[in-house]
Every structure is written in C-alpha cells, then in structure tokens.
Design a protein around this motif. Structure first.
Motif, PDB file in Angstrom:
ATOM      1  N   LEU A   1     -15.121  12.324   1.518  1.00 28.94           N
ATOM      2  CA  LEU A   1     -14.858  11.084   0.797  1.00 28.94           C
ATOM      3  C   LEU A   1     -15.178   9.905   1.707  1.00 28.94           C
ATOM      4  N   ALA A   2     -16.237   9.191   1.380  1.00 27.14           N
ATOM      5  CA  ALA A   2     -16.606   8.002   2.140  1.00 27.14           C
ATOM      6  C   ALA A   2     -15.710   6.853   1.710  1.00 27.14           C
ATOM      7  N   ALA A   3     -15.020   6.249   2.646  1.00 22.63           N
ATOM      8  CA  ALA A   3     -14.168   5.094   2.336  1.00 22.63           C
ATOM      9  C   ALA A   3     -14.999   3.834   2.462  1.00 22.63           C
ATOM     10  N   ASP A   4     -15.193   3.143   1.341  1.00 22.41           N
ATOM     11  CA  ASP A   4     -16.061   1.970   1.350  1.00 22.41           C
ATOM     12  C   ASP A   4     -15.671   1.047   0.209  1.00 22.41           C
ATOM     13  N   GLY A   5     -15.708  -0.247   0.476  1.00 22.18           N
ATOM     14  CA  GLY A   5     -15.331  -1.219  -0.537  1.00 22.18           C
ATOM     15  C   GLY A   5     -16.232  -1.228  -1.745  1.00 22.18           C
ATOM     16  N   ALA A   6     -17.430  -0.648  -1.624  1.00 16.56           N
ATOM     17  CA  ALA A   6     -18.362  -0.598  -2.747  1.00 16.56           C
ATOM     18  C   ALA A   6     -18.216   0.688  -3.554  1.00 16.56           C
ATOM     19  N   GLY A   7     -17.220   1.491  -3.241  1.00 14.66           N
ATOM     20  CA  GLY A   7     -17.061   2.775  -3.909  1.00 14.66           C
ATOM     21  C   GLY A   7     -16.783   2.644  -5.396  1.00 14.66           C
ATOM     22  N   GLY A   8     -17.295   3.594  -6.168  1.00 18.64           N
ATOM     23  CA  GLY A   8     -17.064   3.576  -7.602  1.00 18.64           C
ATOM     24  C   GLY A   8     -15.785   4.257  -8.027  1.00 18.64           C
ATOM     25  N   THR A   9     -15.156   5.003  -7.122  1.00 18.96           N
ATOM     26  CA  THR A   9     -13.914   5.701  -7.430  1.00 18.96           C
ATOM     27  C   THR A   9     -12.743   5.003  -6.757  1.00 18.96           C
TER      28      THR A   9
ATOM     29  N   VAL B   1     -17.666   8.253  -3.025  1.00 26.48           N
ATOM     30  CA  VAL B   1     -17.409   7.012  -2.297  1.00 26.48           C
ATOM     31  C   VAL B   1     -16.192   6.366  -2.952  1.00 26.48           C
ATOM     32  N   VAL B   2     -15.157   6.142  -2.142  1.00 26.59           N
ATOM     33  CA  VAL B   2     -13.847   5.737  -2.658  1.00 26.59           C
ATOM     34  C   VAL B   2     -13.479   4.369  -2.086  1.00 26.59           C
ATOM     35  N   ARG B   3     -12.934   3.519  -2.927  1.00 30.81           N
ATOM     36  CA  ARG B   3     -12.473   2.221  -2.438  1.00 30.81           C
ATOM     37  C   ARG B   3     -10.958   2.086  -2.612  1.00 30.81           C
ATOM     38  N   VAL B   4     -10.367   1.396  -1.666  1.00 29.48           N
ATOM     39  CA  VAL B   4      -8.947   1.056  -1.760  1.00 29.48           C
ATOM     40  C   VAL B   4      -8.836  -0.184  -2.634  1.00 29.48           C
ATOM     41  N   PRO B   5      -8.092  -0.147  -3.733  1.00 28.81           N
ATOM     42  CA  PRO B   5      -8.003  -1.331  -4.602  1.00 28.81           C
ATOM     43  C   PRO B   5      -7.288  -2.476  -3.901  1.00 28.81           C
ATOM     44  N   ILE B   6      -7.778  -3.681  -4.120  1.00 30.32           N
ATOM     45  CA  ILE B   6      -7.165  -4.892  -3.580  1.00 30.32           C
ATOM     46  C   ILE B   6      -6.502  -5.620  -4.742  1.00 30.32           C
ATOM     47  N   TYR B   7      -5.182  -5.681  -4.739  1.00 34.20           N
ATOM     48  CA  TYR B   7      -4.455  -6.298  -5.842  1.00 34.20           C
ATOM     49  C   TYR B   7      -4.161  -7.780  -5.590  1.00 34.20           C
ATOM     50  N   GLY B   8      -4.163  -8.161  -4.326  1.00 37.63           N
ATOM     51  CA  GLY B   8      -3.937  -9.561  -3.992  1.00 37.63           C
ATOM     52  C   GLY B   8      -5.253 -10.276  -3.759  1.00 37.63           C
ATOM     53  N   ARG B   9      -5.233 -11.299  -2.924  1.00 43.89           N
ATOM     54  CA  ARG B   9      -6.416 -12.125  -2.727  1.00 43.89           C
ATOM     55  C   ARG B   9      -7.106 -11.871  -1.397  1.00 43.89           C
TER      56      ARG B   9
END
Length: 277
Positions: free
Chosen positions: A196-204, A237-245
């Motif tokens: 699992l590639a951790a990347d902000g551009a991930g689709g999952t 490719v997985v991204r960590v969701p950003i809920y704040g700003r």
C-alpha cells in the motif's frame, strides 16, 4: 559499578574511537554504533544485551538509573565509570544524559521476516531525515508492526540521530536495511504481502484500504513523496483523509496514522461504514 577508577581523559584513544562511531564510515568498518541516553540504553540492555559491547556511565547517571546498571552487570556486560567530560566527548548529542552504550549493529534479512508470516510491515524509501526515520521506527514498534524495512537509498538506520529518535524501539523489532526498492517490492509480492503506497494522490481512502490482510505500507521521501513508477508498482495507493484545513501530514505523522489504523483493523475488524471526506 566496576571498581576501577572512572575514565577521565576525554582525549584518550578509547574516547576518540567511541566518538568516531558518529561517522557512517566508522560504523561500517567496525560493525558498531552508539545508543545514547538512559531510555535507549535501558532498552538495549533489557531487550538485546547480546548486542551491547560496552556501557559508559557517569556517577550521577548511575545513581539515577540504578536498575539499568544492575541489569547490565547481571547480564555480564562491561560497565565503565567515566567523568561527565569523557561522556560528553564520546557522544554525538549536545545534551548528554550520562549514559552511552556501544552496540553491535545487527540487521534482519527480509527472507527471515517474510518466513515468519508477518501481518504488518512498513517500507521506508528515499527517507533522508534521521528524526523522521527514527520516529517511524518508534511508531511501528508501538503499533505492533512485525518489521521495518529501510531501503538502501535512505538514511542509515544506525546513525546516532536515528537511534535516539527511536527511543529504544530499534532494539525491539527487526530492521531490514540495504535493499533496493524494486527488490523489496518484488519480495513482498512473491510472499503475497499487499503493498500500500501512502500518498496524498491516492484513490483509496485509508478507512477503505484492505488492512485486515497482511500488508506493507510504502512511504516516500519527505519532500517529494513516492515517484509514479513506485506507486504503480504497489497494489494500491492510499491517502489519509484531511478533514480540517491542513494541507498535508508530514512523513512521521502519516506513517503513524496508517500504522495505527492497520493495527486497529487487524485487532477489531474494519468499520461497518466508511466515513466520508
């Protein structure tokens, strides 16, 4: 403490040899590295006394950390009393805490790690910041990961700053080093470990990733992340969701979040519904 007088000459050959271990060339030549401070030394003595060659302690530190000294002596380790000046000359840190161990470095083989049927691994690729590398190793230990794999183009896992940043976790889980990234990914694929590639551009999204099965997080460089070919070589490719700003998370923060979500899912199962971004 040993009955011999404390080491008191900060310019002695012994002190210079220990100080030299702050250099990568000396570590490679001798197979030794430094563990500085009571926390790192305590974990080295208690978890891997077989790796500890010498322990240097000031009188004040010996009085504050009697348990560490007693454990070292009980394990048959060489404990050397020294002055504050000697310890300061030996160490790499600007704020020595009175205790330093010279240890033999030992890395695990990826084949041995995979033979143990690991469920959670983390791969560090092109990581250059020692504080980040050490913090990820510490987070992997806390999350119950089976091993940390540090690629050949990353920072030396046994440099003083990395060792200090692990806060002793370096002695508690296998560390694989020296392998090129393509070889690491190929070995993981052959062992049927999901990458699992951790990347902000991930689709999952992180909460939708397949974390219940055996998997390895692949983390990229602090500044530029994972290159496209490396992302393509991973299963997802997985991204960590950003809920704040906040624009993003730094490497150590993202790795810790991913590792803890993996640990949670592997212990309790995936959530019944996926949160929306």
């Amino acid at each position: 403490m040993a009955p011999t007088p404390p080491l008191s000459n900060p310019r002695s050959d012994r002190v210079k040899a220990v100080r030299g271990l702050a250099r990568r060339s000396a570590r490679l030549r001798t197979g030794l590295f430094l563990a500085e401070g009571p926390q790192s030394v305590r974990e080295a003595v208690r978890c891997r006394p077989d790796l500890v060659r010498d322990l240097y302690v000031t009188e004040a530190a010996a009085a504050r950390h009697t348990g560490v000294v007693e454990d070292a002596l009980a394990a048959g380790l060489f404990v050397h009393a020294c002055t504050d000046e000697v310890l300061a000359a030996m160490g790499d840190t600007d704020a020595p805490q009175g205790m330093l161990a010279v240890c033999r470095w030992e890395t695990a083989s990826l084949a041995d790690v995979l033979a143990a049927s690991p469920r959670l691994l983390i791969v560090l690729t092109h990581i250059r910041d020692p504080g980040n590398a050490g913090t990820v190793i510490r987070g992997a230990d806390a999350a119950g990961a089976d091993a940390v794999i540090v690629s050949d183009n990353s920072v030396d896992a046994f440099s003083p700053k990395v060792v200090r940043s692990t806060a002793g976790s370096l002695f508690r889980l296998p560390i694989v080093t020296g392998m090129p990234v393509p070889e690491i990914l190929a070995a993981l694929a052959a062992a049927r470990i999901t990458t699992l590639a951790a990347d902000g551009a991930g689709g999952t999204l992180l909460h939708d990733a397949p974390l219940a099965e055996s998997h390895a997080w692949v983390m990229g460089n602090e500044a530029w992340g994972l290159p496209e070919d490396m992302r393509d070589a991973c299963d997802d490719v997985v991204r960590v969701p950003i809920y704040g700003r906040a624009e993003s998370l730094n490497l150590a923060m993202a790795a810790t979040v991913c590792l803890y979500e993996s640990a949670r899912v592997q212990r309790t199962g995936p959530p019944s519904t996926s949160p929306q971004k």
